[in-house]
Motif scaffolding. Structure first.
Motif, PDB file in Angstrom:
ATOM      1  N   GLN A  53       0.833  -1.204   0.000  1.00 29.33           N
ATOM      2  CA  GLN A  53       0.000   0.000   0.000  1.00 29.33           C
ATOM      3  C   GLN A  53       0.870   1.257   0.000  1.00 29.33           C
ATOM      4  O   GLN A  53       0.609   2.209  -0.744  1.00 29.33           O
ATOM      5  CB  GLN A  53      -0.910  -0.010   1.222  1.00 29.33           C
ATOM      6  CG  GLN A  53      -1.822   1.211   1.313  1.00 29.33           C
ATOM      7  CD  GLN A  53      -2.629   1.228   2.604  1.00 29.33           C
ATOM      8  OE1 GLN A  53      -2.604   0.274   3.376  1.00 29.33           O
ATOM      9  NE2 GLN A  53      -3.344   2.311   2.834  1.00 29.33           N
ATOM     10  N   PHE A  56       2.603   1.848  -3.487  1.00 33.82           N
ATOM     11  CA  PHE A  56       1.754   2.282  -4.597  1.00 33.82           C
ATOM     12  C   PHE A  56       0.979   3.565  -4.297  1.00 33.82           C
ATOM     13  O   PHE A  56       0.721   4.361  -5.208  1.00 33.82           O
ATOM     14  CB  PHE A  56       0.777   1.163  -4.982  1.00 33.82           C
ATOM     15  CG  PHE A  56       1.424   0.051  -5.738  1.00 33.82           C
ATOM     16  CD1 PHE A  56       1.652   0.151  -7.098  1.00 33.82           C
ATOM     17  CD2 PHE A  56       1.823  -1.104  -5.086  1.00 33.82           C
ATOM     18  CE1 PHE A  56       2.267  -0.872  -7.801  1.00 33.82           C
ATOM     19  CE2 PHE A  56       2.434  -2.148  -5.773  1.00 33.82           C
ATOM     20  CZ  PHE A  56       2.661  -2.030  -7.145  1.00 33.82           C
ATOM     21  N   ASN A  57       0.618   3.769  -3.030  1.00 35.42           N
ATOM     22  CA  ASN A  57      -0.203   4.933  -2.689  1.00 35.42           C
ATOM     23  C   ASN A  57       0.563   6.012  -1.941  1.00 35.42           C
ATOM     24  O   ASN A  57       0.015   7.084  -1.671  1.00 35.42           O
ATOM     25  CB  ASN A  57      -1.410   4.497  -1.844  1.00 35.42           C
ATOM     26  CG  ASN A  57      -2.307   3.542  -2.603  1.00 35.42           C
ATOM     27  OD1 ASN A  57      -2.450   3.651  -3.823  1.00 35.42           O
ATOM     28  ND2 ASN A  57      -2.919   2.606  -1.884  1.00 35.42           N
ATOM     29  N   GLY A  58       1.824   5.719  -1.583  1.00 40.75           N
ATOM     30  CA  GLY A  58       2.598   6.698  -0.846  1.00 40.75           C
ATOM     31  C   GLY A  58       2.039   6.896   0.548  1.00 40.75           C
ATOM     32  O   GLY A  58       1.618   5.957   1.215  1.00 40.75           O
ATOM     33  N   GLY A  59       1.989   8.134   0.969  1.00 44.36           N
ATOM     34  CA  GLY A  59       1.476   8.433   2.298  1.00 44.36           C
ATOM     35  C   GLY A  59       2.503   9.179   3.131  1.00 44.36           C
ATOM     36  O   GLY A  59       3.647   9.389   2.700  1.00 44.36           O
ATOM     37  N   SER A  64       5.766   5.227   6.208  1.00 43.32           N
ATOM     38  CA  SER A  64       6.131   5.627   4.849  1.00 43.32           C
ATOM     39  C   SER A  64       7.603   6.010   4.774  1.00 43.32           C
ATOM     40  O   SER A  64       8.300   5.653   3.819  1.00 43.32           O
ATOM     41  CB  SER A  64       5.261   6.803   4.404  1.00 43.32           C
ATOM     42  OG  SER A  64       5.641   7.227   3.107  1.00 43.32           O
TER      43      SER A  64
END
Length: 355
Positions: A53, A56-59, A64
């Motif tokens: 997650q 692919f989605n960073g954050g 992170s």
């Protein structure tokens, strides 16, 4: 034809064995899992699903930062170093027709280390322990050291042509000389540089960051493409020299070019990861056990297997004796040294059976 994958378009055709294609796909999946495992395991455990997650989605937040800033570049460097060494070893074993050949055994890795240490000695400011020029020049110095080693080995081994046996024997001597020069450079280098140099010579990816990925990735990709172009020539080189000449190959010229290609791959790995040993010996052997000896199969698979070995070794290096972060070269040598002895004994038995 049932066991082959065949694709044709005009004059171009592609033929690949189904079993080898399956092994390649499975190895690639294992490699991806190893990367995810490396990103998951550490002082703070992060689930693999959470890692995917974050990729692919960073954050934002600590997870992170740990995954994308600390662990990911180190894992990618380990992967690229292992892939470079695996590919370098596969090329070298094909050129010298000897299963015991590896970049560290015939002096390429050690001579690349000499070049990298020359760079660090010349351009390290002892007052603040910082480089005076960009680290991007370091692979060039490592390649220069490896290239000089290949040149020396080739010239000394040349006697109306070059035989694989002479290449191996002279390469071992060059490796010993390179180790001696390495010790001299460490002893006479800046005091603050000695401890770091000794750790680096053992082989480590500790402290690597996105700058190192930026250095190694284009170097590896360019050389990997060139290697694939030379796949047919490697298959020819693996035959008897008389047969190779009969097939129209410029044996000596291509042998020298392939050794330079092997040196370039190993020097990139050395410049970033240090003197990591035995990966270039183990990876091609595992590939030949899994698939046939065609270099169309061995080359890409050696890169993948080499990357897997390095990533898993790095996981062991930073977790088994936590909080100690051990040099990854300790683990590759711990696996590779017994494997080398096994291959040596196996070769001796094969020779006795031949008599």
């Amino acid at each position: 034809m049932k066991n082959l994958l065949v694709a044709r378009k005009g004059r171009m055709s592609f033929i690949y064995e189904k079993r080898s294609a399956l092994i390649f796909v499975v190895s690639l999946l294992i490699c991806i899992f190893s990367i995810l495992l490396s990103l998951s395991i550490g002082q703070k455990h992060i689930s693999i699903l959470k890692v995917i997650q974050l990729l692919f989605n960073g954050g934002i937040g600590s997870d992170s930062f740990i995954v994308n800033v600390i662990r990911l570049p180190r894992t990618l460097v380990a992967l690229l170093v292992g892939a470079s060494l695996g590919l370098s070893g596969a090329i070298l074993q094909g050129v010298v027709k000897n299963p015991l050949a590896a970049p560290n055994i015939i002096g390429i890795t050690d001579s690349g280390s000499v070049g990298a240490l020359v760079f660090l000695t010349l351009f390290t400011d002892p007052k603040n322990n910082a480089l005076t020029i960009s680290i991007f020049y370091m692979p060039l110095f490592a390649f220069a050291g490896a290239f000089i080693a290949v040149l020396i080995v080739y010239l000394l081994a040349y006697k109306k042509g070059v035989t694989p046996y002479r290449l191996i024997m002279i390469g071992i001597a060059v490796a010993g000389a390179a180790k001696a020069i390495t010790s001299i450079l460490i002893i006479n280098g800046p005091v603050i540089f000695i401890k770091e140099a000794q750790l680096w010579i053992t082989g480590t990816v500790y402290g690597t960051n996105w700058t190192h990925v930026t250095i190694l990735l284009p170097w590896f990709l360019a050389l990997f493409i060139v290697t694939l172009i030379y796949t047919r020539e490697l298959n020819i080189q693996n035959m008897d020299d008389g047969i190779s000449v009969g097939l129209g190959s410029s044996v000596e010229k291509n042998r020298f070019l392939l050794m330079i290609l092997s040196a370039a791959l190993a020097s990139g790995a050395v410049a970033v990861g240090g003197g990591i040993s035995f990966v270039g010996l183990i990876a091609p052997h595992i590939c030949r056990k899994l698939t046939n000896s065609s270099f169309g199969n061995v080359l890409p698979l050696s890169a993948i297997i080499g990357g897997i070995i390095m990533v898993l070794s790095d996981i062991a290096a930073r977790t088994l004796l936590f909080p100690l972060d051990l040099p990854v070269g300790i683990f590759t040598a711990g696996i590779g040294a017994p494997f080398f002895v096994y291959l040596l004994l196996k070769s001796q038995r094969a020779i006795r059976r031949g008599f």
